[in-house]
Design an enzyme around this catalytic site. Structure first.
Site, PDB file in Angstrom:
ATOM      1  N   LYS A 112     -15.635   7.042  -4.803  1.00  0.00           N
ATOM      2  CA  LYS A 112     -15.505   8.359  -4.195  1.00  0.00           C
ATOM      3  C   LYS A 112     -16.728   9.241  -4.440  1.00  0.00           C
ATOM      4  O   LYS A 112     -17.264   9.274  -5.538  1.00  0.00           O
ATOM      5  CB  LYS A 112     -14.285   9.075  -4.766  1.00  0.00           C
ATOM      6  CG  LYS A 112     -13.013   8.687  -4.103  1.00  0.00           C
ATOM      7  CD  LYS A 112     -11.890   9.068  -4.999  1.00  0.00           C
ATOM      8  CE  LYS A 112     -10.794   9.785  -4.349  1.00  0.00           C
ATOM      9  NZ  LYS A 112     -10.963  10.584  -3.220  1.00  0.00           N
ATOM     10  N   SER A 435       5.975  -1.549   0.650  1.00  0.00           N
ATOM     11  CA  SER A 435       5.801  -1.989   2.033  1.00  0.00           C
ATOM     12  C   SER A 435       5.768  -3.507   2.124  1.00  0.00           C
ATOM     13  O   SER A 435       5.312  -4.205   1.214  1.00  0.00           O
ATOM     14  CB  SER A 435       4.520  -1.400   2.601  1.00  0.00           C
ATOM     15  OG  SER A 435       3.425  -1.725   1.794  1.00  0.00           O
ATOM     16  N   HIS A 696      -5.089  -7.561  -1.797  1.00  0.00           N
ATOM     17  CA  HIS A 696      -6.115  -7.275  -0.794  1.00  0.00           C
ATOM     18  C   HIS A 696      -6.623  -8.501  -0.065  1.00  0.00           C
ATOM     19  O   HIS A 696      -7.400  -8.384   0.867  1.00  0.00           O
ATOM     20  CB  HIS A 696      -7.292  -6.545  -1.449  1.00  0.00           C
ATOM     21  CG  HIS A 696      -7.066  -5.081  -1.494  1.00  0.00           C
ATOM     22  ND1 HIS A 696      -6.556  -4.461  -2.590  1.00  0.00           N
ATOM     23  CD2 HIS A 696      -7.235  -4.130  -0.561  1.00  0.00           C
ATOM     24  CE1 HIS A 696      -6.436  -3.173  -2.337  1.00  0.00           C
ATOM     25  NE2 HIS A 696      -6.834  -2.947  -1.105  1.00  0.00           N
TER      26      HIS A 696
HETATM   27  N1  GLN Z   1       4.955   2.301  -1.527  1.00  0.00           N
HETATM   28  C1  GLN Z   1       3.660   2.191  -0.951  1.00  0.00           C
HETATM   29  C2  GLN Z   1       3.490   0.826  -0.307  1.00  0.00           C
HETATM   30  O1  GLN Z   1       3.960  -0.126  -0.830  1.00  0.00           O
HETATM   31  C3  GLN Z   1       2.571   2.402  -1.978  1.00  0.00           C
HETATM   32  C4  GLN Z   1       1.199   2.334  -1.359  1.00  0.00           C
HETATM   33  C5  GLN Z   1       0.072   2.724  -2.295  1.00  0.00           C
HETATM   34  O2  GLN Z   1       0.167   2.605  -3.473  1.00  0.00           O
HETATM   35  N2  GLN Z   1      -1.025   3.174  -1.764  1.00  0.00           N
HETATM   36  O3  GLN Z   1       2.859   0.693   0.704  1.00  0.00           O
END
Ligand code: GLN
Ligand code: ZN
Length: 757
Positions: A112, A435, A696
């Site tokens: 950042k 998610s 990722h």
């Molecule tokens: N609950 C969110 C997900 O699983 C958390 C995302 C995150 O930490 N950026 O997408």
């Protein structure tokens, strides 16, 4: 005359033209020449806007194909040798490889830019780094602007800030030692800019607003003495994002031609500079936020200053406008739906007009621009008195929170017994962060729904099917605490913003996050109220489909605040608490609906840390209080989870512990659980689920990798308090790899469980 200038301009274009052109170039759909031409046109448009706003210097050298710090690495020859590229003859293709990686080399790390949401590419500095000037990229921009008949001022980041932003690689050394070799290269670059006719050069040294070690501070004098003596152009040192009052003596003694200070972030620092006898550029238009200025108020400050400083007073936005969206006028929907709010806003093109109005008023008197000044006053007045913004019930509720509202009924040790009693989970319980894959079908359904091509009923039934699918997969995998998968959410902040009062959204309000990536933050403009439950229906539905425990899923107050444009008329801490209190209503509704495991995500908590350490405590205090308030009033046997990821957490562990979440799931696998060791040493008191694999990459982790990580975790966290989960949400993954990876995770967990019993 009062000189006006721009500290930097957005690069991506009004409609993100640069982004789309870059991406087409990467896909091979257009060639290099096409991309160069598109970029040149965008620059010309940007400059024309600045010229139309009557600025005395348009900003050049701030345009970049990816990142201005990467440009500087090329310009100084400091690109990492591992790529094997020649910085003197770097092709555009190679440039993008540095930014995005290639078959053999990973990309430069991103981090950042100070406390903004812009990410720069971190210079990899080694003892062997050899600098060599290559100012082509900058020179080209000056030539273009000149060809258009424009007077321009190049802007580049200065040598101390550049080194400060870099990271040491290889043999242990201090990157500060590179300064002596870097300096001659800066001289070459600045001389090249001067040779193109640059009368002024802006040199950004925002490192001056952080806690710089003495050694670095002491170097400013020598560095700028040498630069001023060897370079013919006049140098303007620019600081922004905070106060440099503590360095006023140092700054004023430098033999440069001028200083720029940020009077939006730190208006109080003016007193330290108002007796400066060279050019003082004051940043009076907010380059970081989207609010329209009250120009009369700005002039109240500037007129006496002008009387003192005369021609030496320069005016500018506080920092580069890169952090604000391009043009408000295209927001026709916002204008139609929320005309008052529309009137309170100013994006880049409006901000440079504000600058023009101020300049005119300073040069010709307020009467010359009376109508425009009055319009800004009217907007300020309606904003101050708007009932949509100021809702007494919200202020009252915050003021009258019960004592210890942010405290759970009992301490963790007692709560966890009550929770375990009904949860009845095995050792090393498995769960997910929230998610599941956001498939093309999900996104298409949402797009159709938004366009009105899919009815609400059909859209919701598509989402429900998706939720059922996600639940069945988790059951087959025998996961312990299930999630519903967040199919119905476009984005973890936008989703809640759309359901809360006090938030608004733009259609084109994009700001660059990194490279071709842009984000469109919500606008928090008024007191926050939750008019009705937001997630309860979905979570209840999800729970009705399964006998396993369903975890409710909310985005935390700090993260919502951090990823939005925030109103500037009340403190951030107050806004954060308002969001927290609104969320607490949701927590209690979830609880009443039988959802008694609730996760409140706070991935952005660390990002909010102030630039100066001295300010950390007060931030961490209200941030953690806000988090705790969001779970206000829930029962002991309700289990509150939180989740954090992709930040340095080691230095804020006490604050994380003070959130008092019953369970924290946290990304760790990338650093081979280094963070976990810190948690262990710190003796983190509550339950913890370190991420056991990186989400990722599509790569499915091997069983022995997860086993290695879990065994390491077991050494520092007692088995009774250890959870097993991926690093973060699985939104960006495909289903095949998701199932395969989770299967490995569950298998390994079962193996270790057997050993423990
Ligand atoms: N609950 C969110 C997900 O699983 C958390 C995302 C995150 O930490 N950026 O997408
Ligand atoms: Zn995460």
């Amino acid at each position: 005359m009062t000189t006006s200038h721009i500290a930097g301009f957005p690069r991506v274009g009004a409609k993100r033209e640069l982004k789309f052109a870059q991406e087409r170039y990467w896909r091979g759909e257009i060639n290099e020449q096409d991309l160069l031409e598109i970029a040149q046109k965008l620059r010309a448009i940007n400059w024309q806007h600045q010229a139309n706003a009557n600025t005395d210097y348009v900003s050049v050298a701030d345009f970049t194909f990816y990142d201005h710090i990467l440009d500087l690495q090329v310009a100084t020859g400091a690109i990492p040798s591992r790529f094997g590229f020649d910085s003197q003859n770097l092709s555009l293709n190679e440039y993008f490889q540095l930014a995005r990686g290639n078959k053999n080399q990973f990309a430069l790390e991103m981090t950042k830019w100070f406390d903004t949401n812009y990410h720069y590419l971190v210079p990899e500095l080694t003892k062997q780094t050899k600098f060599k000037a290559n100012p082509t990229h900058y020179v080209q921009q000056i030539r273009e602007a000149k060809a258009l008949g424009l007077k321009c001022k190049p802007t580049i980041v200065g040598p101390l800030t550049f080194l400060w932003l870099g990271k040491e690689k290889g043999d242990r050394f201090n990157r500060f030692e590179l300064l002596a070799e870097l300096l001659p290269v800066y001289i070459d670059i600045l001389n090249a800019l001067t040779a193109e006719g640059a009368e002024w050069i802006q040199i950004d040294e925002p490192a001056l607003v952080v806690d710089l070690p003495d050694e670095w501070l002491d170097a400013y004098n020598a560095v700028y003495t040498i630069l001023s003596e060897t370079v013919n152009a006049k140098l303007l040192i620019a600081t922004y994002f905070g106060s440099v009052a503590e360095h006023a003596k140092l700054l004023k003694s430098l033999p440069v031609a001028g200083i720029h200070i940020d009077l939006v972030r730190a208006p109080e620092q003016l007193v330290a500079f108002e007796n400066y006898d060279k050019v003082l550029s004051v940043g009076v238009i907010d380059g970081r936020n989207i609010w329209r200025s009250n120009l009369h108020e700005v002039l109240d400050i500037l007129e006496p200053l002008k009387a003192r400083l005369g021609e030496n007073l320069w005016i500018a936005p506080s920092c580069s406008l890169l952090h604000t969206p391009y043009d408000l006028e295209v927001e026709t929907q916002l204008k139609a739906n929320k005309p008052e709010l529309y009137d309170w806003l100013a994006f880049t093109l409006q901000k440079i007009q504000e600058l023009r109005i101020i300049k005119t008023a300073l040069e010709q008197g307020r009467l010359a621009v009376q109508d425009e000044l009055d319009a800004s006053q009217v907007a300020a007045n309606t904003r101050e008195n708007s009932r949509e913004i100021h809702r007494p019930e919200v202020t009252e509720r915050l003021a009258n929170l019960p004592i210890n509202a942010d405290q759970r009924q009992s301490p963790f040790a007692e709560r966890i017994i009550k929770q375990n009693a009904w949860l009845n989970l095995p050792k090393l319980p498995t769960t997910n962060i929230g998610s599941f894959p956001q498939t093309v079908e999900i996104r298409q359904a949402r797009a159709k729904f938004k366009k009105g091509e899919l009815s609400l009923i059909d859209y919701e039934s598509a989402m429900k099917k998706e939720i059922e699918f996600v639940i069945r997969r988790q059951e087959e995998l025998e996961l312990d605490v299930l999630v519903h998968g967040e199919a119905e959410r476009n984005d973890m902040v936008e989703y809640f913003g759309e359901l809360l009062d006090g938030f608004a959204f733009t259609k084109f309000g994009w700001v660059q996050s990194y490279g071709s990536r842009c984000v469109k933050p919500p606008i928090i403009y008024g007191d926050v109220v939750r008019p009705q439950p937001m997630t309860v229906r979905w979570s209840k539905y999800a729970q009705s489909l399964t006998n396993r425990v369903m975890k409710g899923m909310l985005t935390g107050p700090v993260t919502i605040l951090q990823w939005s444009f925030v109103r500037n008329d009340i403190p951030r801490s107050t806004i954060c608490k308002q969001i927290a209190v609104a969320l607490s209503d949701e927590v209690l509704d979830l609880e009443a609906a039988g959802i008694k495991v609730i996760q409140i995500d706070e991935p952005a908590i660390r990002e909010g840390l102030p630039l100066k350490r001295a300010d950390w405590d007060s931030y961490l205090q209200w941030a953690s209080e806000s988090f705790r308030l969001s779970a206000m009033g829930c029962q002991d046997d309700t289990q509150i989870h939180t989740h954090m990821c992709y930040s340095e957490f080691n230095d804020i562990l006490p604050a994380i512990a003070s959130l008092d979440a019953d369970v924290i799931t946290i990304e760790t696998s990338r650093s081979d659980m280094e963070l976990l060791t810190a948690f262990g040493n710190f003796k983190y008191p509550n339950d913890i689920g370190p991420g056991v694999y990186d989400i990722h990459s599509p790569r499915v982790p091997e069983a022995n990798e997860i086993e290695h990580l879990l065994r390491k975790a077991l050494k520092v966290i007692p088995a009774e308090r250890l959870w097993v989960n991926p690093d973060c949400g699985l939104k960006t993954r495909a289903w095949s790899e998701t199932i395969a990876a989770l299967r490995v995770m569950v298998e390994v967990t079962k193996k270790l469980r057997a050993e423990l019993s």
